[in-house]
Each structure stands twice: as structure tokens, then as C-alpha cells.
Design an enzyme around this catalytic site. Sequence first.
Site, short mmCIF file in Angstrom:
data_model
loop_
_atom_site.label_atom_id
_atom_site.label_comp_id
_atom_site.label_asym_id
_atom_site.label_seq_id
_atom_site.Cartn_x
_atom_site.Cartn_y
_atom_site.Cartn_z
N LYS A 116 -6.44 -19.82 -12.60
CA LYS A 116 -5.10 -20.26 -12.96
C LYS A 116 -4.42 -19.15 -13.72
CE LYS A 116 -3.07 -24.37 -12.63
NZ LYS A 116 -3.38 -25.25 -11.50
N GLY A 230 9.42 -34.11 -10.76
CA GLY A 230 9.51 -32.78 -10.15
C GLY A 230 8.99 -32.87 -8.72
N ASN A 231 8.46 -31.77 -8.22
CA ASN A 231 7.99 -31.71 -6.83
C ASN A 231 7.01 -32.85 -6.52
OD1 ASN A 231 5.82 -30.96 -4.85
ND2 ASN A 231 7.25 -29.31 -4.39
N ALA A 232 5.99 -33.03 -7.38
CA ALA A 232 4.95 -34.03 -7.08
C ALA A 232 5.49 -35.45 -7.23
CB ALA A 232 3.75 -33.81 -8.00
N1 GLU Z 1 -1.13 -25.40 -8.51
C1 GLU Z 1 -1.75 -26.29 -7.56
C2 GLU Z 1 -2.95 -26.98 -8.17
O1 GLU Z 1 -3.04 -27.15 -9.36
C3 GLU Z 1 -2.05 -25.60 -6.26
C4 GLU Z 1 -2.96 -24.42 -6.35
C5 GLU Z 1 -3.05 -23.64 -5.05
O2 GLU Z 1 -2.38 -24.01 -4.09
O3 GLU Z 1 -3.78 -22.66 -5.04
O4 GLU Z 1 -3.80 -27.47 -7.48
#
Ligand code: GLU
Length: 426
Positions: A116, A230-232
Site C-alpha cells: 500500500k 464515494g466510488n464504492a
Molecule cells: N485499493 C484497492 C484495495 O484496497 C485496490 C488495490 C488494487 O487494485 O491493487 O483493494
Amino acid sequence: MSASEHGSMVDTDSENSFEIVRKQCDICAALLELPDDIFELIRNPMREIKVAIPVRMDDGTLRVFEGFRVQYNDVLGPTKGGIRFHPDETIDTIRALAAWMTWKCSLLELPLGGAKGGVICNPKVMSAGELERLSRGYVERIWSFIGPDKDIPAPDVYTNPQVMAWMMDQFSKIAGKNQFGVITGKPLYIGGSIGRNTATARGALYVIVEAARTAGMNLSEASLAIQGYGNAGFNLAFLANDIFGCKIAAVTDQRGGVYNKDGLDPIALYNYKMQNGTVGGFPDSEELKNGELFSLDVDILCPSALENVITKRNAGSIQASIIAELANGPTTPDADDILFDKGIQILPDFLCNAGGVTVSYFEMVQNFSMLYWDEAEVFERLKKKMATAYHSVLNSSEKHKINMRQAAYMVAVQRIADAMVLRGWA
Ligand code: GLU
């Protein structure tokens, strides 16, 4: 090995996400009876990168932003995970999120590890030019640690396909050739995958369908309360209403909240939020405070924003029979215990929101093969992955009589531990 050998299992309303991860690891290690050396590898990030990113602001001043990338574990493959632009970012949040990515990829049987990234900034007050310079500057600082077969970033909180496009372009310039596969969540015509933008919500919906079947719930009569639009949160509201006729009873965001027992129109509400900056004040609805959302008489509660919102303080008042965690880390460990005792079915974050990284993986496969799939193929493959993961977690939960989060940990961490032994790490 007993749980206490790995530290306390009793949570004391901790707000630090990485401490929560460690408590979750303690519980899992005890359940799996993990050997000490594997346990040590599992509870520690493999690599942490901290950078200072100078950015020329529109007013001519120079600001230096702090950024991170944590590559938690790559035993199953190159590390994968989003990048957040957030004013409250900390290294501990990123560590926790990188750990959850590791479990998430393992649970979904993706050939990927977990990572991350984050930059401490407030994108809401930055211009497009400033955001572009920040995105490119971040890549300049971390480029040697990422790559299509090393570590592949993606969007997360307050980053989007445009930010991914800038980052991919910057990496490609440094590499001297197009490197679409270095980032996922890109816009469609520069290596993006169909379905990636709504994949988190769609994946969650596929899991909710399975959970509703387990609970004997008819989704066409179900009501949802959603925290975060938001998006989700928005895409979940839209798809659940559009495909199954679910009622969207309540929605809150950072600045306000609304309730209508007969259901809110998800698209009208989204357009209203785009114009007004919040869902608060939406016509034909009652005002709802953020905290009130959790105790509403609804069937499915969907935390879809940030961490630590379901704690021992409010878990007892939750009436929903399913909690679908679209956010990462919304529930603390002692809230988990309360919810388990109440018989509430939790769809834990690294199962429920895994649709995003799953379609990211599909995007990588399409980038490598240079052959792009249609919508039906993406959705069908996603549905299969999500349903399979749900049932492996449910089976483990029923077999060991443990909550769904512990069950998900057992499935995910066992695969990682086995891989470590096979590779001779422990
Ligand atoms: N940020 C998203 C997650 O927390 C997607 C991560 C990705 O697609 O690599 O799962």
C-alpha cells in the site's frame, strides 16, 4: 501455541490500525498454531519506503509532501495495492492496509503479494496541475522499487484513473518504453480494464448475494444503510438497487447524512452530492447524523469509507443481520466479538472489497497478453472468484466455529505460511 503467547487478545478500543492488524494476527496464529518463525514473518512488513516529494504549487511556492510505500509480503508474487492521497495518512495506516492487501490477494487466490502507498496531502484543495506534479513526483521517488513484476500500485482513497494515468506515464518515461502493466485502475484506452472502476462495489455485491442466500434473505426486499458515498458506496447503492431492487434507506458522508424508509434514488442522490458536496439536505429525506446510521433498523449495513467506525461503543446497537465491509478496516477486534455474539454475519473487508484488486489482476493479465476482454468475461470471472472466496471463508467459519474475519484470516494466512515453507523462508 496459545493466543496469549502472541500478546493480548483483548482489545482496548485501540484506534491504531496496525495494532489492530497485529491483534488479528495473534488470534490467527493461535488458531492455526503457526510456528514462531512464520508468525514473525507474518506480523512484520517486508519493506517500507519513505520519501519527500517536492512540488511547485500554483502560487510559485515549493511544498514538500511526505509519501510512503509499504511492501508487506511478496511470498505469493509481486506486491499489489493502492495509493491513498489523504491528509490524515500515517505510516501505521499504510502498514495495516498493506497487510490487509496481502491477506486479500491470498484469499482470492491471486498470484500476488500485498502493498500500500500513501501521500499526506489534501487533494480536495489542490489544483489538477498540483495533483499531476505530486503524482509524477511520487513515482520519481519510488520508481526503482515498483514495476510490472515487482510492485503494482492502483487507486485507493482520493486517487483515481487520471492519477494512475499520470503515474504510469511517468514510470514509462523513466523506463524509456510504454509500461502499462506497472499500474492498474488506468483509464480504458491506455491499458485499463472494462469493469475496474465499479469492481469494488460489484465484487461486494456478488458476496452479498451469497451471504443473503446463507441468511435466507430476499434481496429484493432488503434495505441497505451505506456509510460513504464515494466510488464504492455509490456504485454499491446503484447496482444493488438496479440489479436486485434493494432499498437504499440511508446514506451518510463526511459532511452529512439522509434517511428515507421508502428508499433513496441512488443516482439523484449522487448528482445532488456532486452539486452540493454532501448528501446532506437531499430533498424528501430526513436528516441523519453519521453515528445514527449504525443503529438503524436495516438488513445490510455497508461501511464504505474509512477505518475504525464500528467499535465496542456502537457494535451493541447494530440491528442489521449482514455487515458488508467495503471499506478497509472499519471494525475493531472487540466489536467483532460483540457482533459474533449477536449472530451478525460479517463480510470482512479483505473478502468483501476484494473485487477491486481482482479486476486489477485481470487488468495486469490483459496488459501482459495485450488481449482485452469484454464486460461479460470480466464480470463472470469476478463473480466466480468472489463466490469461491466467500464459500471458503464460510466453510472455515462453520468448521472452526469462529467469526468470518478469523475464518478469512485462517484461509489466507495458511496459504501464505505454506508458500513460505515451500520457498524455504521458515
Ligand atoms: N485499493 C484497492 C484495495 O484496497 C485496490 C488495490 C488494487 O487494485 O491493487 O483493494
